[in-house]
Scaffold this motif. Structure first.
Motif, PDB file in Angstrom:
ATOM      1  N   PRO A  71       0.819  -1.111   0.062  1.00 19.74           N
ATOM      2  CA  PRO A  71       0.067  -0.123   0.182  1.00 19.74           C
ATOM      3  C   PRO A  71       0.797   1.417   0.067  1.00 19.74           C
ATOM      4  CG  PRO A  71      -0.196  -1.224   1.999  1.00 19.74           C
ATOM      5  CD  PRO A  71       0.478  -2.028   1.259  1.00 19.74           C
ATOM      6  N   LEU A  72       2.089   1.261   1.105  1.00 22.08           N
ATOM      7  CA  LEU A  72       2.887   2.442   0.775  1.00 22.08           C
ATOM      8  C   LEU A  72       3.378   2.772  -0.576  1.00 22.08           C
ATOM      9  CD1 LEU A  72       5.016   1.960   4.140  1.00 22.08           C
ATOM     10  CD2 LEU A  72       3.000   3.563   3.643  1.00 22.08           C
ATOM     11  N   THR A  73       3.773   1.726  -1.264  1.00 20.94           N
ATOM     12  CA  THR A  73       4.253   2.019  -2.541  1.00 20.94           C
ATOM     13  C   THR A  73       3.259   2.413  -3.646  1.00 20.94           C
ATOM     14  OG1 THR A  73       6.101  -0.091  -2.394  1.00 20.94           O
ATOM     15  CG2 THR A  73       5.356   0.650  -4.600  1.00 20.94           C
ATOM     16  N   PHE A  74       2.103   1.815  -3.518  1.00 12.10           N
ATOM     17  CA  PHE A  74       0.975   2.590  -4.309  1.00 12.10           C
ATOM     18  C   PHE A  74       0.610   3.691  -4.086  1.00 12.10           C
ATOM     19  CE2 PHE A  74       0.161  -2.209  -5.671  1.00 12.10           C
ATOM     20  CZ  PHE A  74       0.511  -2.061  -6.824  1.00 12.10           C
ATOM     21  N   ILE A  75       0.670   4.392  -2.838  1.00  9.51           N
ATOM     22  CA  ILE A  75       0.195   5.810  -2.338  1.00  9.51           C
ATOM     23  C   ILE A  75       1.206   6.215  -2.762  1.00  9.51           C
ATOM     24  CG2 ILE A  75      -0.068   7.080  -0.533  1.00  9.51           C
ATOM     25  CD1 ILE A  75      -1.185   4.718   1.007  1.00  9.51           C
ATOM     26  N   GLY A  76       2.585   6.049  -2.699  1.00 12.29           N
ATOM     27  CA  GLY A  76       3.539   7.080  -3.373  1.00 12.29           C
ATOM     28  C   GLY A  76       3.678   7.090  -4.700  1.00 12.29           C
ATOM     29  N   LEU A  77       3.180   6.050  -5.602  1.00 11.62           N
ATOM     30  CA  LEU A  77       2.947   6.040  -6.839  1.00 11.62           C
ATOM     31  C   LEU A  77       1.991   6.922  -7.383  1.00 11.62           C
ATOM     32  CD1 LEU A  77       4.210   2.435  -8.001  1.00 11.62           C
ATOM     33  CD2 LEU A  77       5.369   4.599  -8.325  1.00 11.62           C
ATOM     34  N   ALA A  78       1.033   6.673  -6.548  1.00 16.38           N
ATOM     35  CA  ALA A  78      -0.321   7.581  -6.845  1.00 16.38           C
ATOM     36  C   ALA A  78      -0.237   9.035  -6.819  1.00 16.38           C
ATOM     37  CB  ALA A  78      -1.548   7.257  -6.080  1.00 16.38           C
ATOM     38  N   GLY A  79       0.642   9.519  -5.799  1.00 15.52           N
ATOM     39  CA  GLY A  79       1.240  10.872  -5.658  1.00 15.52           C
ATOM     40  C   GLY A  79       2.038  11.280  -6.820  1.00 15.52           C
ATOM     41  N   LEU A  80       2.864  10.365  -7.295  1.00 20.40           N
ATOM     42  CA  LEU A  80       3.859  10.637  -8.442  1.00 20.40           C
ATOM     43  C   LEU A  80       2.930  10.954  -9.693  1.00 20.40           C
ATOM     44  CD1 LEU A  80       6.727  10.904  -9.812  1.00 20.40           C
ATOM     45  CD2 LEU A  80       6.577   8.555  -9.896  1.00 20.40           C
ATOM     46  N   THR A  81       2.063  10.012  -9.810  1.00 20.74           N
ATOM     47  CA  THR A  81       1.399  10.107 -11.264  1.00 20.74           C
ATOM     48  C   THR A  81       0.225  11.157 -10.996  1.00 20.74           C
ATOM     49  OG1 THR A  81       0.158   8.483 -10.479  1.00 20.74           O
ATOM     50  CG2 THR A  81       1.626   7.472 -11.875  1.00 20.74           C
ATOM     51  N   ILE A  82      -0.252  11.366 -10.055  1.00 20.47           N
ATOM     52  CA  ILE A  82      -1.217  12.580  -9.856  1.00 20.47           C
ATOM     53  C   ILE A  82      -0.351  14.070 -10.199  1.00 20.47           C
ATOM     54  CG2 ILE A  82      -2.666  13.995  -8.219  1.00 20.47           C
ATOM     55  CD1 ILE A  82      -3.763  11.339  -7.096  1.00 20.47           C
ATOM     56  N   GLY A  83       0.457  14.011  -9.526  1.00 21.71           N
ATOM     57  CA  GLY A  83       1.789  15.174  -9.877  1.00 21.71           C
ATOM     58  C   GLY A  83       1.912  15.433 -11.244  1.00 21.71           C
ATOM     59  N   TRP A  84       2.363  14.358 -12.035  1.00 24.54           N
ATOM     60  CA  TRP A  84       2.515  14.460 -13.407  1.00 24.54           C
ATOM     61  C   TRP A  84       1.553  14.713 -14.353  1.00 24.54           C
ATOM     62  CZ3 TRP A  84       6.318  14.008 -17.222  1.00 24.54           C
ATOM     63  CH2 TRP A  84       7.766  13.807 -16.640  1.00 24.54           C
ATOM     64  N   GLY A  85       0.320  13.913 -13.909  1.00 24.39           N
ATOM     65  CA  GLY A  85      -0.952  13.927 -14.903  1.00 24.39           C
ATOM     66  C   GLY A  85      -1.663  15.429 -14.735  1.00 24.39           C
ATOM     67  N   THR A  86      -2.004  15.770 -13.396  1.00 23.34           N
ATOM     68  CA  THR A  86      -2.561  17.166 -13.483  1.00 23.34           C
ATOM     69  C   THR A  86      -1.912  18.347 -13.632  1.00 23.34           C
ATOM     70  OG1 THR A  86      -1.821  17.165 -10.802  1.00 23.34           O
ATOM     71  CG2 THR A  86      -4.040  16.207 -11.271  1.00 23.34           C
ATOM     72  N   ARG A  87      -0.353  18.282 -13.468  1.00 25.78           N
ATOM     73  CA  ARG A  87       0.172  19.305 -14.220  1.00 25.78           C
ATOM     74  C   ARG A  87       0.447  19.535 -15.504  1.00 25.78           C
ATOM     75  NH1 ARG A  87       6.552  20.512 -11.939  1.00 25.78           N
ATOM     76  NH2 ARG A  87       6.808  22.366 -13.328  1.00 25.78           N
ATOM     77  N   LEU A  88       0.289  18.302 -16.258  1.00 25.31           N
ATOM     78  CA  LEU A  88       0.382  18.365 -17.491  1.00 25.31           C
ATOM     79  C   LEU A  88      -1.119  18.789 -18.343  1.00 25.31           C
ATOM     80  CD1 LEU A  88       2.352  15.106 -18.469  1.00 25.31           C
ATOM     81  CD2 LEU A  88       2.849  17.465 -19.101  1.00 25.31           C
ATOM     82  N   VAL A  89      -2.010  18.487 -17.544  1.00 24.38           N
ATOM     83  CA  VAL A  89      -3.473  18.650 -17.851  1.00 24.38           C
ATOM     84  C   VAL A  89      -3.640  20.140 -17.667  1.00 24.38           C
ATOM     85  CG1 VAL A  89      -6.073  18.567 -17.434  1.00 24.38           C
ATOM     86  CG2 VAL A  89      -4.617  16.399 -17.692  1.00 24.38           C
ATOM     87  N   MET A  90      -3.451  20.655 -16.549  1.00 27.07           N
ATOM     88  CA  MET A  90      -3.599  22.195 -16.233  1.00 27.07           C
ATOM     89  C   MET A  90      -2.801  22.916 -17.419  1.00 27.07           C
ATOM     90  SD  MET A  90      -5.778  22.720 -13.683  1.00 27.07           S
ATOM     91  CE  MET A  90      -5.626  23.998 -12.981  1.00 27.07           C
ATOM     92  N   GLY A  91      -1.515  22.741 -17.538  1.00 20.04           N
ATOM     93  CA  GLY A  91      -0.706  23.368 -18.329  1.00 20.04           C
ATOM     94  C   GLY A  91      -1.091  23.304 -19.980  1.00 20.04           C
ATOM     95  N   ASN A  92      -1.971  22.272 -20.249  1.00 21.13           N
ATOM     96  CA  ASN A  92      -2.482  22.084 -21.654  1.00 21.13           C
ATOM     97  C   ASN A  92      -3.720  22.785 -21.934  1.00 21.13           C
ATOM     98  OD1 ASN A  92      -0.474  20.919 -23.388  1.00 21.13           O
ATOM     99  ND2 ASN A  92      -1.347  18.762 -22.759  1.00 21.13           N
ATOM    100  N   ILE A  93      -4.375  23.207 -20.898  1.00 15.78           N
ATOM    101  CA  ILE A  93      -5.813  23.815 -21.183  1.00 15.78           C
ATOM    102  C   ILE A  93      -5.617  25.049 -21.852  1.00 15.78           C
ATOM    103  CG2 ILE A  93      -7.652  25.078 -20.171  1.00 15.78           C
ATOM    104  CD1 ILE A  93      -7.453  22.760 -18.020  1.00 15.78           C
ATOM    105  N   PRO A  94      -4.824  26.073 -21.648  1.00 18.31           N
ATOM    106  CA  PRO A  94      -4.762  27.223 -22.328  1.00 18.31           C
ATOM    107  C   PRO A  94      -4.005  26.985 -23.943  1.00 18.31           C
ATOM    108  CG  PRO A  94      -3.005  27.377 -20.537  1.00 18.31           C
ATOM    109  CD  PRO A  94      -4.067  26.260 -20.311  1.00 18.31           C
TER     110      PRO A  94
END
Length: 395
Positions: free
Chosen positions: A214-237
């Protein structure tokens, strides 16, 4: 035996105070980021060094977040409270935050390396109390209510984001010393109030291991959310302005931020009704769909997706903390939150290293990378095992 158990109802006074502390934390980072260009120019350092400093601070945070969270779990076990770790971090952060502009005014370039040391030390102090203080949500709420109370923290954070331009122009106009002093005093005051109104935690007789999976998947969730949301927000404009060049990019992102703030509390209420994991997965899936649909060369569709993305993104931001809290034993909540925050810090470091200039890459490529990151996050959420049942008193 008895383990740390969540409150049967929402302790709203404590939740609102905690949300205030979260807003102050976000505000201090906004002030810090706004002051850096002037500070580095005063010290004779190039502006590019700011990005390097942020990467160093994020790199250190990868280790500090889970360590601080675990130490607060130990403190809860031995002393019945997380506040020794929280208080030390708050006092250190407030003190260093005042010293940074004071030393810059006193010496500037003469104290260059001392100031840089203080900047890194301040970032560590802010990291030290963040995971322990967020894990207090587990004391202030029952598990089914966690998405709603977590949404209060995210809402407070989003409000600060909306006010960022006013903060940068208004507060710093007072002068850095006054601004940093006021922010430090407000943080100390809010943390003191939170300490006074936090009820005693249930005694923790046994500290259970959360397990590596669970600790590994929680950490990976933080990593992938950080990457994904940053790219999505940056691409909107990028996508909207490519077909609607008459749109004001800053105004567009303001309305996106406004939509995020407006959707936060309703998304938390919905996750409380339906369940955090289903809504989190739904938010991830719809964010992937909307971000990929932005590539379709249709002005109307792109505007529609830009309008809907705040709704799906709010489900992700709201669901992250409850996901981390509810997939480790209750007495290890600090470690669970620490692993998630460590993942987001790893995302900041790796993104800056792998894609230092995202504006030079095609937005279609970035959209696909962001979709892959969020798709991997869905896998992390699905594969994370539930924690063991709470310990019960032996009769």
């Amino acid at each position: 035996m008895t383990s740390a158990a969540p409150a049967p109802t929402i302790l709203w006074r404590q939740v609102i105070t905690l949300a205030t502390v979260q807003a102050i934390i976000s505000l201090m980072w906004v002030i810090y980021g706004a002051y850096m260009p002037d500070l580095f120019a005063q010290m004779g350092l190039p502006g590019e060094a700011i990005a390097l400093l942020f990467m160093v601070e994020s790199g250190i945070a990868i280790a500090v977040y889970p360590i601080a969270g675990s130490l607060s779990d130990r403190s809860l076990h031995w002393l019945g409270t997380r506040f020794p770790i929280i208080s030390s971090g708050v006092v250190a952060a407030a003190t260093l935050f005042i010293l940074i502009p004071a030393l810059a005014i006193a010496g500037g370039a003469a104290f260059r390396w001392t100031i840089i040391f203080l900047l890194v030390a301040w970032a560590i102090a802010m990291t030290l109390f963040h995971s322990p203080i967020v894990s207090l949500l587990f004391i202030y709420s029952s598990v089914p209510q966690l998405p709603l109370v977590a949404s209060c923290l995210i809402f407070a954070q989003q409000l600060v984001g909306l006010a960022k331009p006013l903060v940068e122009r208004g507060l710093l106009a007072l002068g850095p010393l006054v601004t940093f002093w006021v922010a430090s005093m407000v943080l100390l005051g809010a943390a003191f109030v939170l300490r006074r109104i936090t009820p005693p935690a249930a005694p923790v007789v046994q500290m259970r291991s959360p397990g590596w999976r669970p600790l590994t998947f929680i950490g990976l969730a933080g990593l992938t959310i950080g990457w994904g949301t940053r790219l999505v927000m940056g691409n909107i404009p990028k996508f909207v302005l490519s077909l609607q060049p008459d749109f004001n990019g800053d105004r567009l992102m303001f309305f996106v931020a406004l939509g995020l703030a407006a959707a936060t509390l309703p998304a938390g209420w919905l996750a409380r009704k339906i369940g955090n994991r289903p809504i989190l997965i739904l938010g991830l899936a719809t964010t992937i769909a909307f971000s990929l649909l932005l590539m379709v060369p249709s002005s109307g569709l792109r505007l529609l997706c830009a309008g809907l993305l705040p709704l799906s993104l709010s489900s992700i931001f709201n669901g992250a903390f409850p996901f981390a809290l509810t997939h480790v034993p209750g007495e290890r909540a600090g470690l669970g939150i620490g692993m998630y925050l460590a993942g987001t810090a790893a995302a900041a470091v790796s993104f800056g290293w792998i894609i230092p200039t995202p504006e030079a890459l095609a937005p279609e490529f970035l959209a696909i990378v962001g979709a892959i990151a969020l798709g991997l996050c869905i896998g992390c959420v699905v594969l994370t095992p539930d924690p063991p049942p709470p310990l019960v008193d032996a009769k």
